[in-house]
Design an enzyme around this catalytic site. Structure first.
Site, PDB file in Angstrom:
ATOM      1  N   LYS A 204       1.497  26.120  24.905  1.00  8.88           N
ATOM      2  CA  LYS A 204       0.991  24.752  24.769  1.00  8.88           C
ATOM      3  C   LYS A 204       1.873  24.047  23.743  1.00  8.88           C
ATOM      4  O   LYS A 204       1.962  24.457  22.590  1.00  8.88           O
ATOM      5  CB  LYS A 204      -0.463  24.762  24.312  1.00  8.88           C
ATOM      6  CG  LYS A 204      -0.993  23.354  24.059  1.00  8.88           C
ATOM      7  CD  LYS A 204      -2.474  23.333  23.815  1.00  8.88           C
ATOM      8  CE  LYS A 204      -2.928  21.917  23.486  1.00  8.88           C
ATOM      9  NZ  LYS A 204      -4.373  21.855  23.264  1.00  8.88           N
ATOM     10  N   LYS A 262       1.490  24.066  29.375  1.00 10.25           N
ATOM     11  CA  LYS A 262       0.957  22.719  29.217  1.00 10.25           C
ATOM     12  C   LYS A 262       1.848  21.931  28.251  1.00 10.25           C
ATOM     13  O   LYS A 262       2.175  22.456  27.193  1.00 10.25           O
ATOM     14  CB  LYS A 262      -0.452  22.836  28.652  1.00 10.25           C
ATOM     15  CG  LYS A 262      -1.086  21.523  28.274  1.00 10.25           C
ATOM     16  CD  LYS A 262      -2.416  21.785  27.635  1.00 10.25           C
ATOM     17  CE  LYS A 262      -3.004  20.469  27.184  1.00 10.25           C
ATOM     18  NZ  LYS A 262      -4.255  20.640  26.507  1.00 10.25           N
TER      19      LYS A 262
HETATM   20  C1  PBG Z   1      -7.371  20.270  22.512  1.00  8.98           C
HETATM   21  C2  PBG Z   1      -6.874  19.913  23.858  1.00  8.98           C
HETATM   22  C3  PBG Z   1      -5.976  18.882  24.118  1.00  8.98           C
HETATM   23  C4  PBG Z   1      -5.820  18.813  25.491  1.00  8.98           C
HETATM   24  C5  PBG Z   1      -6.606  19.814  26.057  1.00  8.98           C
HETATM   25  N1  PBG Z   1      -7.256  20.515  25.022  1.00  8.98           N
HETATM   26  C6  PBG Z   1      -5.330  17.903  23.203  1.00  8.98           C
HETATM   27  C7  PBG Z   1      -4.637  18.401  22.017  1.00  8.98           C
HETATM   28  O1  PBG Z   1      -4.216  19.554  21.919  1.00  8.98           O
HETATM   29  O2  PBG Z   1      -4.508  17.596  21.096  1.00  8.98           O
HETATM   30  C8  PBG Z   1      -4.962  17.802  26.174  1.00  8.98           C
HETATM   31  C9  PBG Z   1      -5.170  17.609  27.620  1.00  8.98           C
HETATM   32  C10 PBG Z   1      -4.617  16.358  28.177  1.00  8.98           C
HETATM   33  O3  PBG Z   1      -3.861  15.600  27.542  1.00  8.98           O
HETATM   34  O4  PBG Z   1      -4.933  16.088  29.336  1.00  8.98           O
HETATM   35  N2  PBG Z   1      -7.663  21.550  22.219  1.00  8.98           N
END
Ligand code: PBG
Length: 338
Positions: A204, A262
């Site tokens: 991520k 992601k």
């Molecule tokens: C937070 C989380 C995020 C997303 C999914 N879980 C945002 C972040 O890490 O700040 C983002 C998903 C998206 O942008 O569609 N744990």
């Protein structure tokens, strides 16, 4: 003799297999059915509430009753998996995110209600503290402004057990703390939830494409002294791809069931690289900013929404994703049916 007769005549002609729709269908390498999609849902407290999210046209924060209706529609269209994200009221957010462990919180109620109405739905819950943290971080923050790793894993493990007890089918740690998959697996097994799967956000990235999501949950890191303004000390550097393989190996060793990359489209190389190295199912998250870009361009008449959204999702599948989280899941399923 015309000049054409002197040109070499190709024996190999790939265009032979592009001549008709039927032939193209026969040789198509990637087919993406709605069954491979996961629909993320933003849940809000109350009843009969649908609050549109400005930066995500077509998507809204839904109260549990309306979320159940949407799940119904989705199931009829072949989309059976849902990733739940609660929009927690500001007054319930605290520095230590205690509300994350409250059995009566919005997320737990949503899981229980959806599962009792629709037992066939697959419910995936997010394991991270940001929806509940008044600091807007996925982990606990020390007074010096350090995101604490092991202390956070301890809370996340308890959170996973709580979600499993509410009826979650899959828990999905999105926090990027080290060792959290092992911590969650041990806690689940000890509580006799050995059949609850872990979908790990393996790679991520600290991406700017999460903006609309943070607007939807009002969950961005807050601007305060000793609170980091970004998530770069735990989410990955967009410049790195070998590092994703290190995370992959760790998640495999820690017994993750599904790995995830992601965002998706800007990281197709990472998806392809993991696909070659792991035999586990691979997920990709087509995130809020990726969705918003296509929607915004289409609203301006600059892009064909259906064609571009379909091409985006197909490209993610072609790169190697077995399953895709996307806000366009319902749209895609409707187009698929036509
Ligand atoms: C937070 C989380 C995020 C997303 C999914 N879980 C945002 C972040 O890490 O700040 C983002 C998903 C998206 O942008 O569609 N744990």
């Amino acid at each position: 003799m015309s000049p054409q007769d002197q040109l070499p005549r190709p024996e190999r002609r790939p265009r032979r297999l592009r001549r008709s729709a039927v032939i193209r269908d026969l040789v198509r390498e990637t087919v993406l059915t709605p069954q491979k999609l996961v629909l993320p849902l933003f849940i809000i407290d109350g009843e009969g509430i649908s609050q549109p999210i400005d930066a995500m046209p077509g998507r809204a924060r839904l109260s549990i009753d309306l979320a159940i209706e949407e799940c119904h529609q989705a199931l009829e269209l072949g989309v059976g998996a849902f990733a739940l994200f609660p929009a927690i009221e500001a007054s319930l957010k605290t520095p230590e995110a205690e509300h994350a462990l409250d059995d009566g919180n919005l997320l737990c109620r949503a899981v229980r209600d959806i599962k009792s109405e629709l037992p066939g739905a697959c419910i995936i819950t997010d394991i991270a503290l940001d929806p509940y943290s008044s600091m807007g971080h996925d982990g606990l923050v020390s007074p010096e402004g350090v995101i604490l790793n092991d202390e956070t894993v301890d809370v996340l493990a308890r959170m996973a057990v709580l979600h499993a007890s509410a009826g979650a089918d899959i828990v999905a740690p999105s926090d990027m703390m080290d060792g959290r998959v092992a911590g969650i697996r041990a806690a689940l097994d000890q509580a006799r939830y050995e059949n609850i799967a872990i979908l790990s956000y393996t790679a991520k990235y600290a991406s700017s494409f999460y903006g609309p999501f943070r607007e939807a949950l009002d969950s961005a890191p807050v601007d305060a002294p000793n609170v980091p303004g970004d998530k770069k000390t735990y989410q990955m550097d967009p410049a790195n791809s070998r590092e994703a393989l290190i995370e992959m190996v760790l998640d495999e060793m820690e017994a993750a069931d599904i790995l995830m990359v992601k965002p998706a489209l800007p990281y197709l190389d990472v998806i392809a690289r993991l696909r070659e190295r792991t035999d586990l199912p691979l997920a990709a998250y087509h995130v809020s900013g990726e969705y918003a870009m296509v929607k915004a361009a289409a609203a301006n008449g600059w892009l064909d929404e259906r064609a571009c959204m379909t091409e985006s999702l197909l490209a993610i599948a072609r790169a190697g994703a077995d399953l895709i989280f996307t806000y366009a899941a319902l749209d895609y399923a409707r187009w698929w049916r036509e």
